[in-house]
Design a protein around this motif. Sequence first.
Motif, PDB file in Angstrom:
ATOM      1  N   LEU A  34      37.659  30.580  39.485  1.00 56.84           N
ATOM      2  CA  LEU A  34      38.633  31.550  38.990  1.00 56.84           C
ATOM      3  C   LEU A  34      39.739  31.775  40.027  1.00 56.84           C
ATOM      4  O   LEU A  34      39.474  32.068  41.191  1.00 56.84           O
ATOM      5  CB  LEU A  34      37.921  32.870  38.675  1.00 56.84           C
ATOM      6  CG  LEU A  34      38.805  33.934  38.020  1.00 56.84           C
ATOM      7  CD1 LEU A  34      39.239  33.499  36.631  1.00 56.84           C
ATOM      8  CD2 LEU A  34      38.062  35.263  37.955  1.00 56.84           C
ATOM      9  N   PHE A  35      40.956  31.602  39.553  1.00 53.98           N
ATOM     10  CA  PHE A  35      42.114  31.879  40.389  1.00 53.98           C
ATOM     11  C   PHE A  35      42.821  33.113  39.840  1.00 53.98           C
ATOM     12  O   PHE A  35      42.873  33.310  38.631  1.00 53.98           O
ATOM     13  CB  PHE A  35      43.077  30.682  40.377  1.00 53.98           C
ATOM     14  CG  PHE A  35      42.716  29.622  41.381  1.00 53.98           C
ATOM     15  CD1 PHE A  35      41.524  28.933  41.289  1.00 53.98           C
ATOM     16  CD2 PHE A  35      43.591  29.322  42.424  1.00 53.98           C
ATOM     17  CE1 PHE A  35      41.187  27.947  42.214  1.00 53.98           C
ATOM     18  CE2 PHE A  35      43.262  28.338  43.353  1.00 53.98           C
ATOM     19  CZ  PHE A  35      42.067  27.659  43.254  1.00 53.98           C
ATOM     20  N   ARG A  76      45.680  32.296  43.860  1.00 51.86           N
ATOM     21  CA  ARG A  76      44.669  31.914  44.827  1.00 51.86           C
ATOM     22  C   ARG A  76      43.277  32.160  44.271  1.00 51.86           C
ATOM     23  O   ARG A  76      43.099  32.950  43.359  1.00 51.86           O
ATOM     24  CB  ARG A  76      44.855  32.701  46.128  1.00 51.86           C
ATOM     25  CG  ARG A  76      45.952  32.128  46.966  1.00 51.86           C
ATOM     26  CD  ARG A  76      45.979  32.752  48.323  1.00 51.86           C
ATOM     27  NE  ARG A  76      47.122  32.239  49.084  1.00 51.86           N
ATOM     28  CZ  ARG A  76      47.545  32.757  50.224  1.00 51.86           C
ATOM     29  NH1 ARG A  76      46.936  33.815  50.740  1.00 51.86           N
ATOM     30  NH2 ARG A  76      48.553  32.222  50.847  1.00 51.86           N
ATOM     31  N   ARG A  77      42.309  31.514  44.891  1.00 56.24           N
ATOM     32  CA  ARG A  77      40.930  31.654  44.497  1.00 56.24           C
ATOM     33  C   ARG A  77      40.520  33.134  44.493  1.00 56.24           C
ATOM     34  O   ARG A  77      40.771  33.845  45.466  1.00 56.24           O
ATOM     35  CB  ARG A  77      40.066  30.898  45.505  1.00 56.24           C
ATOM     36  CG  ARG A  77      38.811  30.323  44.923  1.00 56.24           C
ATOM     37  CD  ARG A  77      38.057  29.581  45.975  1.00 56.24           C
ATOM     38  NE  ARG A  77      38.807  28.415  46.479  1.00 56.24           N
ATOM     39  CZ  ARG A  77      38.208  27.341  46.971  1.00 56.24           C
ATOM     40  NH1 ARG A  77      36.898  27.279  47.031  1.00 56.24           N
ATOM     41  NH2 ARG A  77      38.919  26.334  47.421  1.00 56.24           N
ATOM     42  N   ALA A  78      39.919  33.542  43.423  1.00 57.86           N
ATOM     43  CA  ALA A  78      39.484  34.934  43.340  1.00 57.86           C
ATOM     44  C   ALA A  78      38.230  35.142  44.187  1.00 57.86           C
ATOM     45  O   ALA A  78      37.528  34.199  44.516  1.00 57.86           O
ATOM     46  CB  ALA A  78      39.181  35.287  41.887  1.00 57.86           C
ATOM     47  N   GLY A  79      37.988  36.369  44.526  1.00 60.42           N
ATOM     48  CA  GLY A  79      36.778  36.694  45.265  1.00 60.42           C
ATOM     49  C   GLY A  79      36.962  36.631  46.770  1.00 60.42           C
ATOM     50  O   GLY A  79      36.080  36.999  47.516  1.00 60.42           O
ATOM     51  N   LYS A  80      38.093  36.128  47.205  1.00 61.40           N
ATOM     52  CA  LYS A  80      38.398  36.118  48.621  1.00 61.40           C
ATOM     53  C   LYS A  80      39.478  37.164  48.865  1.00 61.40           C
ATOM     54  O   LYS A  80      40.588  37.024  48.360  1.00 61.40           O
ATOM     55  CB  LYS A  80      38.900  34.741  49.060  1.00 61.40           C
ATOM     56  CG  LYS A  80      37.787  33.725  49.225  1.00 61.40           C
ATOM     57  CD  LYS A  80      38.326  32.469  49.859  1.00 61.40           C
ATOM     58  CE  LYS A  80      37.221  31.456  50.117  1.00 61.40           C
ATOM     59  NZ  LYS A  80      37.747  30.247  50.753  1.00 61.40           N
ATOM     60  N   SER A  81      39.138  38.170  49.593  1.00 62.12           N
ATOM     61  CA  SER A  81      40.119  39.200  49.831  1.00 62.12           C
ATOM     62  C   SER A  81      41.127  38.738  50.879  1.00 62.12           C
ATOM     63  O   SER A  81      40.739  38.346  51.970  1.00 62.12           O
ATOM     64  CB  SER A  81      39.441  40.496  50.283  1.00 62.12           C
ATOM     65  OG  SER A  81      38.542  40.225  51.337  1.00 62.12           O
ATOM     66  N   PRO A  82      42.401  38.747  50.513  1.00 60.13           N
ATOM     67  CA  PRO A  82      43.428  38.326  51.458  1.00 60.13           C
ATOM     68  C   PRO A  82      43.580  39.331  52.597  1.00 60.13           C
ATOM     69  O   PRO A  82      43.502  40.529  52.362  1.00 60.13           O
ATOM     70  CB  PRO A  82      44.693  38.266  50.611  1.00 60.13           C
ATOM     71  CG  PRO A  82      44.427  39.164  49.442  1.00 60.13           C
ATOM     72  CD  PRO A  82      42.937  39.163  49.229  1.00 60.13           C
TER      73      PRO A  82
END
Length: 83
Positions: A34-35, A76-82
Amino acid sequence: MKKDKEPVELNKELLKWLDEEDPFGLNEDIKTILFTCLECGEEDDIPEYVVHEFQVVLKRNEEVETVCPVCGGTMRRAGKSPK
Ligand SMILES: [Zn+2]
């Protein structure tokens, strides 16, 4: 008189075979990642293999990015907090 044989059984067998063997891989689960769009929050499922192809081009520590179909922003890829 000609005897026409209806190929019903054959069709049945064929359908059964198509269903069981899944020769075209249509029922195969494609893993997606998921993006999410950084701009508008649009979500998009990108097939994992596509992401991997992106990753090959990029350096390991670089984040895979795609373009949002809605606003043209960065996804951007979801689940990665920027940070
Ligand atoms: Zn967007």
